[in-house]
Design a protein around this motif. Structure first.
Motif, PDB file in Angstrom:
ATOM      1  N   CYS A  10       0.855  -1.200   0.000  1.00 57.58           N
ATOM      2  CA  CYS A  10       0.000   0.000   0.000  1.00 57.58           C
ATOM      3  C   CYS A  10       0.886   1.243   0.000  1.00 57.58           C
ATOM      4  CB  CYS A  10      -0.971  -0.001   1.170  1.00 57.58           C
ATOM      5  SG  CYS A  10      -0.214  -0.128   2.788  1.00 57.58           S
ATOM      6  N   LEU A  11       0.371   2.296  -0.618  1.00 55.36           N
ATOM      7  CA  LEU A  11       1.115   3.543  -0.756  1.00 55.36           C
ATOM      8  C   LEU A  11       0.415   4.645   0.025  1.00 55.36           C
ATOM      9  CD1 LEU A  11       3.135   5.535  -2.273  1.00 55.36           C
ATOM     10  CD2 LEU A  11       1.353   5.724  -4.003  1.00 55.36           C
ATOM     11  N   LEU A  12       1.195   5.406   0.808  1.00 60.75           N
ATOM     12  CA  LEU A  12       0.659   6.617   1.432  1.00 60.75           C
ATOM     13  C   LEU A  12       1.101   7.778   0.549  1.00 60.75           C
ATOM     14  CD1 LEU A  12      -0.849   7.717   4.006  1.00 60.75           C
ATOM     15  CD2 LEU A  12       1.423   8.331   4.842  1.00 60.75           C
ATOM     16  N   GLU A  32      -7.129   7.703  -1.113  1.00 61.52           N
ATOM     17  CA  GLU A  32      -6.088   6.659  -1.056  1.00 61.52           C
ATOM     18  C   GLU A  32      -5.330   6.714   0.273  1.00 61.52           C
ATOM     19  OE1 GLU A  32      -2.279   4.903  -3.608  1.00 61.52           O
ATOM     20  OE2 GLU A  32      -3.373   6.640  -4.381  1.00 61.52           O
ATOM     21  N   ARG A  33      -5.087   7.925   0.772  1.00 60.69           N
ATOM     22  CA  ARG A  33      -4.379   8.074   2.058  1.00 60.69           C
ATOM     23  C   ARG A  33      -5.179   7.445   3.199  1.00 60.69           C
ATOM     24  NH1 ARG A  33      -0.490  12.085   2.960  1.00 60.69           N
ATOM     25  NH2 ARG A  33      -1.477  12.627   4.941  1.00 60.69           N
ATOM     26  N   LEU A  34      -6.484   7.735   3.239  1.00 52.51           N
ATOM     27  CA  LEU A  34      -7.327   7.191   4.304  1.00 52.51           C
ATOM     28  C   LEU A  34      -7.410   5.667   4.223  1.00 52.51           C
ATOM     29  CD1 LEU A  34     -10.084   9.929   4.245  1.00 52.51           C
ATOM     30  CD2 LEU A  34      -8.671   9.380   6.218  1.00 52.51           C
ATOM     31  N   ALA A  35      -7.534   5.149   2.982  1.00 54.58           N
ATOM     32  CA  ALA A  35      -7.598   3.697   2.785  1.00 54.58           C
ATOM     33  C   ALA A  35      -6.297   3.033   3.250  1.00 54.58           C
ATOM     34  CB  ALA A  35      -7.860   3.368   1.315  1.00 54.58           C
ATOM     35  N   THR A  36      -5.161   3.669   2.946  1.00 58.80           N
ATOM     36  CA  THR A  36      -3.850   3.132   3.341  1.00 58.80           C
ATOM     37  C   THR A  36      -3.694   3.134   4.856  1.00 58.80           C
ATOM     38  OG1 THR A  36      -2.788   3.783   1.272  1.00 58.80           O
ATOM     39  CG2 THR A  36      -1.346   3.497   3.172  1.00 58.80           C
ATOM     40  N   LEU A  37      -4.066   4.237   5.502  1.00 60.40           N
ATOM     41  CA  LEU A  37      -3.954   4.311   6.966  1.00 60.40           C
ATOM     42  C   LEU A  37      -4.837   3.257   7.629  1.00 60.40           C
ATOM     43  CD1 LEU A  37      -3.902   8.185   7.506  1.00 60.40           C
ATOM     44  CD2 LEU A  37      -1.990   6.598   7.715  1.00 60.40           C
ATOM     45  N   TYR A  38      -6.027   3.042   7.056  1.00 59.44           N
ATOM     46  CA  TYR A  38      -6.943   2.020   7.586  1.00 59.44           C
ATOM     47  C   TYR A  38      -6.314   0.628   7.463  1.00 59.44           C
ATOM     48  CZ  TYR A  38     -11.181  -0.783   8.209  1.00 59.44           C
ATOM     49  OH  TYR A  38     -12.111  -1.709   8.653  1.00 59.44           O
ATOM     50  N   ARG A  39      -5.717   0.352   6.308  1.00 59.68           N
ATOM     51  CA  ARG A  39      -5.083  -0.961   6.084  1.00 59.68           C
ATOM     52  C   ARG A  39      -3.903  -1.182   7.023  1.00 59.68           C
ATOM     53  NH1 ARG A  39      -3.616  -1.860  -0.062  1.00 59.68           N
ATOM     54  NH2 ARG A  39      -2.737  -3.764   0.808  1.00 59.68           N
ATOM     55  N   ILE A  40      -3.099  -0.128   7.214  1.00 57.57           N
ATOM     56  CA  ILE A  40      -1.935  -0.239   8.098  1.00 57.57           C
ATOM     57  C   ILE A  40      -2.400  -0.507   9.534  1.00 57.57           C
ATOM     58  CG2 ILE A  40       0.020   1.023   9.112  1.00 57.57           C
ATOM     59  CD1 ILE A  40       0.304   2.489   6.438  1.00 57.57           C
ATOM     60  N   GLN A  41      -3.432   0.237   9.948  1.00 55.49           N
ATOM     61  CA  GLN A  41      -3.972   0.101  11.304  1.00 55.49           C
ATOM     62  C   GLN A  41      -4.485  -1.321  11.555  1.00 55.49           C
ATOM     63  OE1 GLN A  41      -7.220   2.796  12.008  1.00 55.49           O
ATOM     64  NE2 GLN A  41      -6.782   2.966  14.169  1.00 55.49           N
ATOM     65  N   ARG A  42      -5.070  -1.927  10.519  1.00 52.62           N
ATOM     66  CA  ARG A  42      -5.635  -3.279  10.647  1.00 52.62           C
ATOM     67  C   ARG A  42      -4.604  -4.370  10.359  1.00 52.62           C
ATOM     68  NH1 ARG A  42     -11.275  -4.389  11.245  1.00 52.62           N
ATOM     69  NH2 ARG A  42     -11.053  -5.844   9.526  1.00 52.62           N
ATOM     70  N   GLY A  43      -3.421  -3.982   9.930  1.00 51.66           N
ATOM     71  CA  GLY A  43      -2.389  -4.970   9.612  1.00 51.66           C
ATOM     72  C   GLY A  43      -2.654  -5.715   8.312  1.00 51.66           C
ATOM     73  N   LEU A  65      -9.753   7.771  12.996  1.00 54.55           N
ATOM     74  CA  LEU A  65     -10.128   6.894  11.875  1.00 54.55           C
ATOM     75  C   LEU A  65     -10.983   5.731  12.356  1.00 54.55           C
ATOM     76  CD1 LEU A  65      -9.474   7.075   8.873  1.00 54.55           C
ATOM     77  CD2 LEU A  65      -7.608   5.473   9.225  1.00 54.55           C
ATOM     78  N   ALA A  66     -10.589   5.142  13.478  1.00 53.24           N
ATOM     79  CA  ALA A  66     -11.333   3.989  14.019  1.00 53.24           C
ATOM     80  C   ALA A  66     -12.748   4.387  14.431  1.00 53.24           C
ATOM     81  CB  ALA A  66     -10.582   3.401  15.207  1.00 53.24           C
ATOM     82  N   GLY A  67     -12.887   5.576  15.021  1.00 51.35           N
ATOM     83  CA  GLY A  67     -14.179   6.004  15.540  1.00 51.35           C
ATOM     84  C   GLY A  67     -15.156   6.479  14.486  1.00 51.35           C
ATOM     85  N   ARG A  68     -14.651   6.770  13.270  1.00 52.27           N
ATOM     86  CA  ARG A  68     -15.532   7.292  12.224  1.00 52.27           C
ATOM     87  C   ARG A  68     -15.671   6.356  11.031  1.00 52.27           C
ATOM     88  NH1 ARG A  68     -14.372  11.784  14.986  1.00 52.27           N
ATOM     89  NH2 ARG A  68     -15.702  13.620  14.773  1.00 52.27           N
ATOM     90  N   ALA A 211      -0.615  12.350  15.249  1.00 53.08           N
ATOM     91  CA  ALA A 211       0.128  11.086  15.161  1.00 53.08           C
ATOM     92  C   ALA A 211       1.128  11.128  14.011  1.00 53.08           C
ATOM     93  CB  ALA A 211      -0.862   9.936  14.957  1.00 53.08           C
ATOM     94  N   THR A 212       1.992  10.125  13.977  1.00 55.14           N
ATOM     95  CA  THR A 212       2.855   9.910  12.800  1.00 55.14           C
ATOM     96  C   THR A 212       2.426   8.581  12.187  1.00 55.14           C
ATOM     97  OG1 THR A 212       4.546   8.613  13.933  1.00 55.14           O
ATOM     98  CG2 THR A 212       4.779  11.018  14.031  1.00 55.14           C
ATOM     99  N   ILE A 213       2.960   8.287  11.026  1.00 55.34           N
ATOM    100  CA  ILE A 213       2.601   7.021  10.362  1.00 55.34           C
ATOM    101  C   ILE A 213       2.968   5.826  11.242  1.00 55.34           C
ATOM    102  CG2 ILE A 213       4.780   6.870   9.065  1.00 55.34           C
ATOM    103  CD1 ILE A 213       3.060   5.686   6.733  1.00 55.34           C
ATOM    104  N   PHE A 214       3.987   5.982  12.094  1.00 59.17           N
ATOM    105  CA  PHE A 214       4.436   4.870  12.943  1.00 59.17           C
ATOM    106  C   PHE A 214       3.445   4.570  14.068  1.00 59.17           C
ATOM    107  CE2 PHE A 214       8.155   6.945  11.086  1.00 59.17           C
ATOM    108  CZ  PHE A 214       8.613   5.908  10.286  1.00 59.17           C
ATOM    109  N   ASP A 215       2.616   5.547  14.421  1.00 56.69           N
ATOM    110  CA  ASP A 215       1.562   5.306  15.425  1.00 56.69           C
ATOM    111  C   ASP A 215       0.493   4.354  14.888  1.00 56.69           C
ATOM    112  OD1 ASP A 215       2.551   6.982  17.523  1.00 56.69           O
ATOM    113  OD2 ASP A 215       1.970   8.713  16.306  1.00 56.69           O
ATOM    114  N   TYR A 216       0.409   4.226  13.573  1.00 60.88           N
ATOM    115  CA  TYR A 216      -0.575   3.330  12.965  1.00 60.88           C
ATOM    116  C   TYR A 216      -0.057   1.896  12.925  1.00 60.88           C
ATOM    117  CZ  TYR A 216      -3.744   7.036  11.627  1.00 60.88           C
ATOM    118  OH  TYR A 216      -4.653   8.069  11.646  1.00 60.88           O
TER     119      TYR A 216
END
Length: 216
Positions: A10-12, A32-43, A65-68, A211-216
């Motif tokens: 996935c690309l941010l 695409e950014r939101l979709a990527t962050l969601y995927r990273i968060q879910r592993g 992101l999780a709450g919305r 947050a930073t990307i690493f928090d995800y």
């Protein structure tokens, strides 16, 4: 894709705008950014790619992101009033014809919507308050393509424009900037719930902490 086609990559993407410019990122990039962050968060990935400059920019916290994020499934009951409220909180824009991510059109028993992070828009057929069918459709011809079982709804923006988000923005603005805020157009727009062009660079004002990307 060439070295390891089996890997889920996935690309941010970058916003592709200049800091404090009077331009907002294209909706497709935000999607695409939101979709990527969601995927990273879910592993749900093996490799995440991010330009170094993009990885340095602060992001909305994972809890936002999780709450919305919510799902719509074929066969389930739906309260139209509650659904409108959910879309409004998530930042979706009501239009007469859906063409890009973050848009929705409600016409009686039909709902057209283009969720963020989705490649295609969806048409929902309602039978009273039950989701009878969900089908993808073509933006150009507006014709349905194929049926799906469920839709994932991500927020329409990387920051909240609900009452709480706007109140936090106003409070933090007054803390950080001198002068009369009512003379600033961006401040007035956000106060009225309008996502002003370039407001993305003021993202930290909408949250208690970012947050930073690493928090995800």
């Amino acid at each position: 894709a060439w070295f390891s086609p089996q890997l889920r990559v996935c690309l941010l993407p970058d916003w592709e705008t200049l800091p404090y410019d009077q331009f907002s990122p294209h909706q497709d990039l935000v999607s695409e950014r939101l979709a990527t962050l969601y995927r990273i968060q879910r592993g749900e990935f093996d490799v995440a790619l991010a330009p170094a400059a993009t990885a340095l920019v602060r992001l909305c916290p994972p809890s936002y992101l999780a709450g919305r994020t919510f799902f719509l499934k074929a066969g389930e009951r739906i309260s139209l009033e509650q659904f409108r409220e959910q879309l409004s909180v998530a930042g979706y824009q009501h239009v007469t014809q859906v063409v890009s991510p973050g848009e929705v059109c409600l016409r009686g028993g039909l709902i057209d919507l283009f969720p963020m992070g989705s490649a295609l828009p969806y048409r929902i057929d309602l039978d009273d308050d039950v989701i009878e069918a969900i089908k993808t459709f073509d933006v150009d011809t507006q014709r349905t393509l194929y049926a799906v079982k469920e839709i994932r709804m991500l927020p329409a923006r990387e920051f909240p424009l609900d009452d709480a988000g706007r109140a936090r923005f106003r409070s933090r603005w007054r803390e950080l900037f001198e002068g009369d805020p009512s003379k600033k157009r961006l401040y007035r727009d956000v106060s009225n719930g309008v996502p002003a062009a370039g407001v993305e660079y003021y993202l930290p004002l909408f949250f208690e902490s970012v947050a930073t990307i690493f928090d995800y």
